[in-house]
Motif scaffolding. Sequence first.
Motif, PDB file in Angstrom:
ATOM      1  N   ILE A  12      -0.769  -1.214 -17.943  1.00 49.20           N
ATOM      2  CA  ILE A  12      -1.730  -1.493 -16.878  1.00 49.20           C
ATOM      3  C   ILE A  12      -1.776  -0.259 -15.997  1.00 49.20           C
ATOM      4  CG2 ILE A  12      -2.178  -2.881 -14.816  1.00 49.20           C
ATOM      5  CD1 ILE A  12      -1.037  -5.261 -16.328  1.00 49.20           C
ATOM      6  N   THR A  13      -2.979   0.246 -15.744  1.00 48.21           N
ATOM      7  CA  THR A  13      -3.132   1.489 -14.990  1.00 48.21           C
ATOM      8  C   THR A  13      -3.479   1.214 -13.535  1.00 48.21           C
ATOM      9  OG1 THR A  13      -5.465   1.648 -15.618  1.00 48.21           O
ATOM     10  CG2 THR A  13      -3.855   2.748 -17.052  1.00 48.21           C
ATOM     11  N   VAL A  14      -3.043   2.133 -12.670  1.00 50.10           N
ATOM     12  CA  VAL A  14      -3.398   2.113 -11.247  1.00 50.10           C
ATOM     13  C   VAL A  14      -4.091   3.434 -10.948  1.00 50.10           C
ATOM     14  CG1 VAL A  14      -2.565   1.944  -8.875  1.00 50.10           C
ATOM     15  CG2 VAL A  14      -1.401   0.671 -10.696  1.00 50.10           C
ATOM     16  N   ALA A  15      -5.374   3.365 -10.568  1.00 47.41           N
ATOM     17  CA  ALA A  15      -6.140   4.575 -10.288  1.00 47.41           C
ATOM     18  C   ALA A  15      -5.915   5.033  -8.848  1.00 47.41           C
ATOM     19  CB  ALA A  15      -7.624   4.330 -10.543  1.00 47.41           C
ATOM     20  N   LEU A  16      -5.975   6.350  -8.637  1.00 49.33           N
ATOM     21  CA  LEU A  16      -5.854   6.953  -7.302  1.00 49.33           C
ATOM     22  C   LEU A  16      -4.569   6.532  -6.610  1.00 49.33           C
ATOM     23  CD1 LEU A  16      -9.546   6.559  -6.058  1.00 49.33           C
ATOM     24  CD2 LEU A  16      -8.461   8.576  -7.069  1.00 49.33           C
ATOM     25  N   SER A  17      -3.468   6.529  -7.340  1.00 51.66           N
ATOM     26  CA  SER A  17      -2.173   6.188  -6.754  1.00 51.66           C
ATOM     27  C   SER A  17      -1.803   7.200  -5.674  1.00 51.66           C
ATOM     28  CB  SER A  17      -1.094   6.163  -7.841  1.00 51.66           C
ATOM     29  OG  SER A  17      -0.933   7.462  -8.403  1.00 51.66           O
ATOM     30  N   GLU A  18      -1.038   6.728  -4.679  1.00 53.00           N
ATOM     31  CA  GLU A  18      -0.688   7.571  -3.539  1.00 53.00           C
ATOM     32  C   GLU A  18       0.685   8.225  -3.758  1.00 53.00           C
ATOM     33  OE1 GLU A  18      -2.735   5.664   0.324  1.00 53.00           O
ATOM     34  OE2 GLU A  18      -1.145   4.414  -0.544  1.00 53.00           O
ATOM     35  N   ILE A  19       0.750   9.502  -3.418  1.00 54.77           N
ATOM     36  CA  ILE A  19       2.039  10.197  -3.449  1.00 54.77           C
ATOM     37  C   ILE A  19       2.911   9.613  -2.342  1.00 54.77           C
ATOM     38  CG2 ILE A  19       3.182  12.413  -3.110  1.00 54.77           C
ATOM     39  CD1 ILE A  19       0.704  13.752  -4.287  1.00 54.77           C
ATOM     40  N   GLY A  20       4.178   9.386  -2.635  1.00 55.74           N
ATOM     41  CA  GLY A  20       5.085   8.785  -1.670  1.00 55.74           C
ATOM     42  C   GLY A  20       5.089   7.265  -1.721  1.00 55.74           C
TER      43      GLY A  20
ATOM     44  N   ALA B  42       6.404   5.992  -9.578  1.00 59.02           N
ATOM     45  CA  ALA B  42       5.968   6.739  -8.404  1.00 59.02           C
ATOM     46  C   ALA B  42       4.517   7.170  -8.544  1.00 59.02           C
ATOM     47  CB  ALA B  42       6.862   7.962  -8.203  1.00 59.02           C
ATOM     48  N   GLY B  43       3.774   7.032  -7.442  1.00 59.70           N
ATOM     49  CA  GLY B  43       2.392   7.510  -7.422  1.00 59.70           C
ATOM     50  C   GLY B  43       2.342   9.015  -7.496  1.00 59.70           C
TER      51      GLY B  43
ATOM     52  N   ALA C 160       2.874  -2.330  -3.952  1.00 56.65           N
ATOM     53  CA  ALA C 160       2.989  -0.926  -3.566  1.00 56.65           C
ATOM     54  C   ALA C 160       3.956  -0.813  -2.390  1.00 56.65           C
ATOM     55  CB  ALA C 160       1.623  -0.376  -3.188  1.00 56.65           C
ATOM     56  N   THR C 161       4.919   0.132  -2.470  1.00 56.14           N
ATOM     57  CA  THR C 161       5.925   0.302  -1.419  1.00 56.14           C
ATOM     58  C   THR C 161       6.003   1.766  -1.011  1.00 56.14           C
ATOM     59  OG1 THR C 161       7.247  -1.519  -2.320  1.00 56.14           O
ATOM     60  CG2 THR C 161       8.347   0.003  -0.802  1.00 56.14           C
ATOM     61  N   ASN C 162       5.854   2.015   0.333  1.00 52.72           N
ATOM     62  CA  ASN C 162       6.008   3.366   0.851  1.00 52.72           C
ATOM     63  C   ASN C 162       7.483   3.744   0.786  1.00 52.72           C
ATOM     64  OD1 ASN C 162       6.534   5.454   3.047  1.00 52.72           O
ATOM     65  ND2 ASN C 162       4.280   5.361   3.067  1.00 52.72           N
ATOM     66  N   THR C 163       7.785   4.853   0.135  1.00 53.66           N
ATOM     67  CA  THR C 163       9.189   5.209  -0.099  1.00 53.66           C
ATOM     68  C   THR C 163       9.912   5.643   1.163  1.00 53.66           C
ATOM     69  OG1 THR C 163       8.521   7.470  -0.680  1.00 53.66           O
ATOM     70  CG2 THR C 163       8.721   5.890  -2.481  1.00 53.66           C
ATOM     71  N   ILE C 164       9.181   6.028   2.230  1.00 61.70           N
ATOM     72  CA  ILE C 164       9.826   6.480   3.469  1.00 61.70           C
ATOM     73  C   ILE C 164       9.997   5.330   4.445  1.00 61.70           C
ATOM     74  CG2 ILE C 164       9.593   7.997   5.476  1.00 61.70           C
ATOM     75  CD1 ILE C 164       8.127   9.971   3.686  1.00 61.70           C
ATOM     76  N   THR C 165       8.919   4.581   4.672  1.00 62.88           N
ATOM     77  CA  THR C 165       8.952   3.521   5.698  1.00 62.88           C
ATOM     78  C   THR C 165       9.403   2.182   5.138  1.00 62.88           C
ATOM     79  OG1 THR C 165       6.657   2.864   5.314  1.00 62.88           O
ATOM     80  CG2 THR C 165       7.052   4.673   6.877  1.00 62.88           C
ATOM     81  N   GLY C 166       9.287   2.017   3.783  1.00 66.92           N
ATOM     82  CA  GLY C 166       9.605   0.727   3.185  1.00 66.92           C
ATOM     83  C   GLY C 166       8.487  -0.282   3.301  1.00 66.92           C
ATOM     84  N   CYS C 167       7.384   0.100   3.982  1.00 64.75           N
ATOM     85  CA  CYS C 167       6.249  -0.819   4.079  1.00 64.75           C
ATOM     86  C   CYS C 167       5.686  -1.088   2.690  1.00 64.75           C
ATOM     87  CB  CYS C 167       5.162  -0.227   4.966  1.00 64.75           C
ATOM     88  SG  CYS C 167       5.617  -0.147   6.705  1.00 64.75           S
ATOM     89  N   ASN C 168       5.362  -2.334   2.417  1.00 64.50           N
ATOM     90  CA  ASN C 168       4.816  -2.672   1.100  1.00 64.50           C
ATOM     91  C   ASN C 168       3.675  -3.660   1.234  1.00 64.50           C
ATOM     92  OD1 ASN C 168       5.901  -5.457   0.975  1.00 64.50           O
ATOM     93  ND2 ASN C 168       7.877  -4.418   0.861  1.00 64.50           N
TER      94      ASN C 168
END
Length: 367
Positions: A83-91, A110-111, A133-141
């Motif tokens: 399953i693909t995720v387009a325009l994934s975010e770095i971090g 990882a995006g 999706a989880t931000n690797t710095i803030t932990g926000c998901n």
Amino acid sequence: TGTGTLTYLWNSSNTGVATVSNTGVITPVSAGTTNITYTVTDGSPTACQATSTILVITVNSLPAINLVLGGSGTICSGTSTNITVALSEIGTNYQLRNASGDVNVGTPVAGNGGTISLTTGNLSSTTTFNVLATNTITGCNAELTGTEVITLDPVSIGGTVTGGSSTINYGSSTGNIILSGNTGTVVNWQKMVDSGPWEDITNTTTSYSETPASTGTWQYRAQVKSGSCSVAFSTPLSISVLPKTLTITANNQTKVYGTVFTFLGTEYTVTGLINSDAVTGVTLSSAATTATAGVSGSPYTITPGSASGTGLGNYTVVYSNGLFSVTKSILTVTADTQSKIYGAVNPTLTFTYSGWQNGDGESGLTT
């Protein structure tokens, strides 16, 4: 501190970022920074007030959730897909989950700023997936808004081929061959003779019949495919094709005693040829062909053999003899013309002849 009953009024300097209730509960609204304070008022007649120090609240942004999910909508049971995720975010890490209970599938990926792939693992039933999706710095998901449903096709099963006749003669039909017990649709049929290669047959039904093109051991099988699954072959069915009887008969011949006869190799009749098979020549022999073959031995036997042509390996050749008749040669005997003088003695009577063959004598002739 203050006189009498104290009351408090909480405040957020930027309610577009976060709000605060009068009990001090902060609710984030969007990413940004806001100052949280409270003002206390005492119960004195002058209602003295004081404001607290500032608490700076930073609301971190959530990962983007409107990313486009993609993948193979239908796969074969027991196999895996991506399953693909387009325009994934770095971090940001992306975790594939079974939407039934939000159970993690595999490890986060990882995006990279582009399209990433998340592996489903081998599936045994239709499954709906979501992505966290989880931000690797803030932990926000946050869960991405889209989902992807993967449906399964049953595994291809070739089935069994039955019917037909186990033994036939060249030129006969196989009879109706039937496919059963298969899962999937028929792509085509295939056939093979002896140890040769499998050849495709343009037929997509569950039955087939034909007239084999030669003798030998013929095998037939069906090729089956279920949806996106790999093809499967049925068990093959073997049919032995035996030679057909081909009769070559020498044509009867006649000649006159004393003559020589030469066979051209075409004095025969063929019975039983089919398709484009052909007899182009036959060796013929007989004792009657020589000049000395006498009438007394007639009729002589004409023996055929050593047929040549195309496709003759498909036949059991049976040779049938012909008859060669030798007829009598014509022998002409002519009395010689004579004369005499009246009263004279009769002259000797003589004759001439033509038609003797092979040095035969005149012992049977008298004057």
